[in-house]
Design an enzyme around this catalytic site. Structure first.
Site, PDB file in Angstrom:
ATOM      1  N   ARG A   1     -12.421 -11.169  -4.440  1.00  0.00           N
ATOM      2  CA  ARG A   1     -13.658 -11.210  -3.809  1.00  0.00           C
ATOM      3  C   ARG A   1     -14.061 -12.569  -3.301  1.00  0.00           C
ATOM      4  O   ARG A   1     -15.350 -12.943  -3.122  1.00  0.00           O
ATOM      5  CB  ARG A   1     -14.803 -10.865  -4.861  1.00  0.00           C
TER       6      ARG A   1
ATOM      7  N   ASP B   1     -12.846  -1.978   1.105  1.00  0.00           N
ATOM      8  CA  ASP B   1     -12.984  -1.666  -0.171  1.00  0.00           C
ATOM      9  C   ASP B   1     -11.895  -0.769  -0.798  1.00  0.00           C
ATOM     10  O   ASP B   1     -11.594   0.229  -0.200  1.00  0.00           O
ATOM     11  CB  ASP B   1     -14.582  -1.190  -0.423  1.00  0.00           C
TER      12      ASP B   1
ATOM     13  N   TYR C   1     -14.868   6.435 -10.132  1.00  0.00           N
ATOM     14  CA  TYR C   1     -16.233   6.503  -9.398  1.00  0.00           C
ATOM     15  C   TYR C   1     -16.119   7.799  -8.783  1.00  0.00           C
ATOM     16  O   TYR C   1     -17.203   8.210  -8.619  1.00  0.00           O
ATOM     17  CB  TYR C   1     -15.999   5.378  -8.039  1.00  0.00           C
TER      18      TYR C   1
ATOM     19  N   ARG D   1     -20.793 -12.124  -0.751  1.00  0.00           N
ATOM     20  CA  ARG D   1     -22.235 -12.714  -0.532  1.00  0.00           C
ATOM     21  C   ARG D   1     -22.502 -14.046  -0.969  1.00  0.00           C
ATOM     22  O   ARG D   1     -23.596 -14.452  -0.682  1.00  0.00           O
ATOM     23  CB  ARG D   1     -22.976 -11.468  -1.229  1.00  0.00           C
TER      24      ARG D   1
ATOM     25  N   ARG E   1     -22.501  -9.453   7.762  1.00  0.00           N
ATOM     26  CA  ARG E   1     -22.702  -8.209   7.001  1.00  0.00           C
ATOM     27  C   ARG E   1     -23.904  -7.523   7.805  1.00  0.00           C
ATOM     28  O   ARG E   1     -24.115  -6.389   8.022  1.00  0.00           O
ATOM     29  CB  ARG E   1     -22.869  -8.416   5.626  1.00  0.00           C
TER      30      ARG E   1
HETATM   31  O1  CP3 Z   1     -12.664 -10.653  -0.778  1.00  0.00           O
HETATM   32  C1  CP3 Z   1     -12.126  -9.410  -1.228  1.00  0.00           C
HETATM   33  O2  CP3 Z   1     -11.562  -9.483  -2.326  1.00  0.00           O
HETATM   34  C2  CP3 Z   1     -11.581  -8.293  -0.557  1.00  0.00           C
HETATM   35  C3  CP3 Z   1     -12.512  -7.275  -0.464  1.00  0.00           C
HETATM   36  C4  CP3 Z   1     -13.053  -6.477  -1.479  1.00  0.00           C
HETATM   37  C5  CP3 Z   1     -14.272  -5.743  -1.828  1.00  0.00           C
HETATM   38  N1  CP3 Z   1     -14.229  -5.053  -2.855  1.00  0.00           N
HETATM   39  C6  CP3 Z   1     -15.463  -6.088  -0.938  1.00  0.00           C
HETATM   40  C7  CP3 Z   1     -16.766  -5.848  -1.485  1.00  0.00           C
HETATM   41  C8  CP3 Z   1     -12.099  -5.905  -2.725  1.00  0.00           C
HETATM   42  C9  CP3 Z   1     -10.606  -6.256  -2.870  1.00  0.00           C
HETATM   43  C10 CP3 Z   1     -12.848  -4.888  -3.407  1.00  0.00           C
HETATM   44  C11 CP3 Z   1     -12.370  -4.312  -4.511  1.00  0.00           C
HETATM   45  C12 CP3 Z   1     -13.125  -3.490  -5.406  1.00  0.00           C
HETATM   46  N2  CP3 Z   1     -14.167  -2.656  -4.882  1.00  0.00           N
HETATM   47  C13 CP3 Z   1     -12.966  -3.288  -6.735  1.00  0.00           C
HETATM   48  C14 CP3 Z   1     -11.845  -3.719  -7.374  1.00  0.00           C
HETATM   49  C15 CP3 Z   1     -12.167  -5.387  -7.887  1.00  0.00           C
HETATM   50  C16 CP3 Z   1     -13.169  -5.388  -8.745  1.00  0.00           C
HETATM   51  O3  CP3 Z   1     -14.125  -5.969  -8.481  1.00  0.00           O
HETATM   52  O4  CP3 Z   1     -13.278  -4.926 -10.032  1.00  0.00           O
HETATM   53  C17 CP3 Z   1     -14.216  -2.341  -7.286  1.00  0.00           C
HETATM   54  C18 CP3 Z   1     -14.327  -1.924  -8.597  1.00  0.00           C
HETATM   55  C19 CP3 Z   1     -14.833  -1.829  -5.893  1.00  0.00           C
HETATM   56  C20 CP3 Z   1     -15.873  -1.022  -5.816  1.00  0.00           C
HETATM   57  C21 CP3 Z   1     -17.206  -1.668  -5.385  1.00  0.00           C
HETATM   58  N3  CP3 Z   1     -17.647  -2.328  -4.256  1.00  0.00           N
HETATM   59  C22 CP3 Z   1     -18.419  -1.932  -6.132  1.00  0.00           C
HETATM   60  C23 CP3 Z   1     -18.507  -1.528  -7.718  1.00  0.00           C
HETATM   61  C24 CP3 Z   1     -19.302  -2.616  -5.435  1.00  0.00           C
HETATM   62  C25 CP3 Z   1     -20.775  -2.806  -5.819  1.00  0.00           C
HETATM   63  C26 CP3 Z   1     -20.717  -4.004  -6.679  1.00  0.00           C
HETATM   64  C27 CP3 Z   1     -20.973  -5.396  -5.506  1.00  0.00           C
HETATM   65  O5  CP3 Z   1     -20.078  -6.226  -5.932  1.00  0.00           O
HETATM   66  O6  CP3 Z   1     -21.751  -5.482  -4.749  1.00  0.00           O
HETATM   67  C28 CP3 Z   1     -18.587  -2.732  -4.134  1.00  0.00           C
HETATM   68  C29 CP3 Z   1     -19.427  -3.491  -2.825  1.00  0.00           C
HETATM   69  C30 CP3 Z   1     -18.466  -4.856  -2.420  1.00  0.00           C
HETATM   70  N4  CP3 Z   1     -17.154  -4.519  -2.141  1.00  0.00           N
HETATM   71  C31 CP3 Z   1     -19.022  -5.797  -1.908  1.00  0.00           C
HETATM   72  C32 CP3 Z   1     -17.825  -6.672  -1.227  1.00  0.00           C
HETATM   73  C33 CP3 Z   1     -17.932  -7.836  -0.571  1.00  0.00           C
HETATM   74  C34 CP3 Z   1     -20.608  -5.983  -1.640  1.00  0.00           C
HETATM   75  C35 CP3 Z   1     -21.331  -5.113  -0.676  1.00  0.00           C
HETATM   76  C36 CP3 Z   1     -22.264  -5.752   0.190  1.00  0.00           C
HETATM   77  O7  CP3 Z   1     -21.721  -6.776   0.763  1.00  0.00           O
HETATM   78  O8  CP3 Z   1     -23.405  -5.476   0.325  1.00  0.00           O
END
Ligand code: CP3
Length: 339
Positions: A23, A73, A148, A27, A36
């Site tokens: 990640r 994602d 999910y 943010r 974003r």
């Molecule tokens: O920088 C990176 O790692 C690449 C991008 C990336 C994102 N999500 C961006 C993201 C990657 C590799 C993921 C993987 C992901 N997404 C996983 C597996 C890894 C982990 O964290 O367990 C999972 C379970 C998700 C599903 C997901 N996406 C959730 C549950 C959420 C909400 C929680 C949160 O952190 O906000 C997201 C949103 C998300 N994915 C954001 C980002 C940068 C935040 C959203 C935003 O910017 O508003």
């Protein structure tokens, strides 16, 4: 061309291990928040190759990490399969839960067409990145994505999917199969567009018993690695089955992944034993990165002292959190690189 992370995957050890953070685009970075906002919704950002390229590059430009990870994602695959998906501020992903009849209608036919903008982002990154930086693609493991799809949102224990899988074993297997098929195509397309390696995130692998873990985590990931290697025999694949404790032993052999990401709860002496089996990625507690100071230095040192002699990619044990101060990321990097 000297991509250190690929060399670690091939078994090499470095005095200073290469590093990146799960990640790493997100943010905690003001520049991410700005892009974003410009993109509109989170999904608009995932499907906009120019902006997704920009946010992928932000942590590389700021910190010179050894890997860039495609910005997207794991849940875009659900969207590509036709399930309604949105990301709500403060709530995370919200999907229309699938039932048995929805699963029967799922088809991978339109998936790659829908994900074409993401593949375009990979191509742009391949062209734009310095040649010594590893470009990582990724997908979610079928089990984690299915949790999910069934619940319609994140839950603490994935009870909806665990119950559904037992109540409707055939439909659940069909869902895993569709996700395997889509993931194979999707990861091959990422590799062909220039990803040097791909990571499979099984973030919810921790909630299953032994029998379920074999059927729903090991078997689908094996199917994906076999499916990819049938067509791309040299594909480099990283597994990240979070929180699986004693199931880490043998995971790489059973699934066919070339490196495993460990979460921070794995005792370092066990991690060291695993490192004799397979290269390791990890495993600093991401909360030490919020705390900073001595807690952070000690966390970094423990990983390096225990795993630094073998094939290691330094990383966090899970994603960086939004409240992490940037100076702490800088402190961690200095400590790892001994600057
Ligand atoms: O920088 C990176 O790692 C690449 C991008 C990336 C994102 N999500 C961006 C993201 C990657 C590799 C993921 C993987 C992901 N997404 C996983 C597996 C890894 C982990 O964290 O367990 C999972 C379970 C998700 C599903 C997901 N996406 C959730 C549950 C959420 C909400 C929680 C949160 O952190 O906000 C997201 C949103 C998300 N994915 C954001 C980002 C940068 C935040 C959203 C935003 O910017 O508003």
């Amino acid at each position: 061309m000297n991509k250190k992370i690929i060399e670690v995957i091939e078994g090499k050890s470095f005095k200073i291990p290469p590093l990146w953070m799960m990640r790493q685009a997100g943010r905690y970075l003001p520049e991410y928040k700005a892009t974003r906002k410009q993109a509109g919704s989170f999904l608009d950002l995932c499907y906009n190759p120019e902006l997704a390229y920009e946010v992928t590059m932000q942590p590389i430009e700021r910190f010179q990490f050894d890997a860039a990870i495609l910005f997207s994602d794991i849940l875009v695959v659900c969207d590509a399969l036709g399930q309604s998906l949105k990301f709500e501020e403060g709530r995370g992903p919200v999907l229309e839960p699938v039932n048995v009849s929805d699963i029967a209608k799922l088809s991978t036919a339109g998936v790659m067409n829908h994900l074409a903008p993401v593949i375009e982002t990979v191509s742009k990154l391949h062209n734009g990145l310095d040649k010594d930086i590893t470009l990582l693609g990724f997908c979610g493991a079928p089990w984690t994505v299915a949790t999910y799809m069934i619940a319609g949102h994140g839950t603490p224990d994935q009870a909806p999917a665990r119950i559904f899988a037992h109540e409707h074993p055939e439909a659940f297997q069909a869902l895993l199969d569709v996700l395997c098929e889509a993931s194979i195509e999707y990861l091959i397309a990422q590799l062909d567009a220039g990803a040097d390696a791909v990571q499979i995130f099984d973030s919810w692998a921790s909630v299953l018993d032994e029998d379920q873990f074999e059927k729903w985590c090991i078997a689908p990931v094996r199917k994906i690695t076999d499916g990819i290697r049938a067509k791309r025999p040299n594909a480099k694949i990283i597994g990240f089955p979070k929180g699986i404790g004693s199931f880490y032993k043998g995971y790489a052999t059973k699934t066919g992944v070339n490196m495993i990401g460990l979460d921070w709860t794995v005792p370092l002496k066990d991690a060291k034993a695993l490192q004799n089996e397979v290269p390791i990625q990890g495993n600093l507690d991401p909360l030490r990165l919020i705390i900073g100071g001595k807690a952070l230095d000690e966390g970094v040192d423990m990983v390096l002292e225990n795993l630094g002699d073998g094939p290691l990619v330094f990383n966090l044990g899970h994603g960086i959190t939004p409240q992490t101060p940037i100076e702490h990321v800088e402190q961690m990097i200095k400590r790892v690189r001994k600057d």
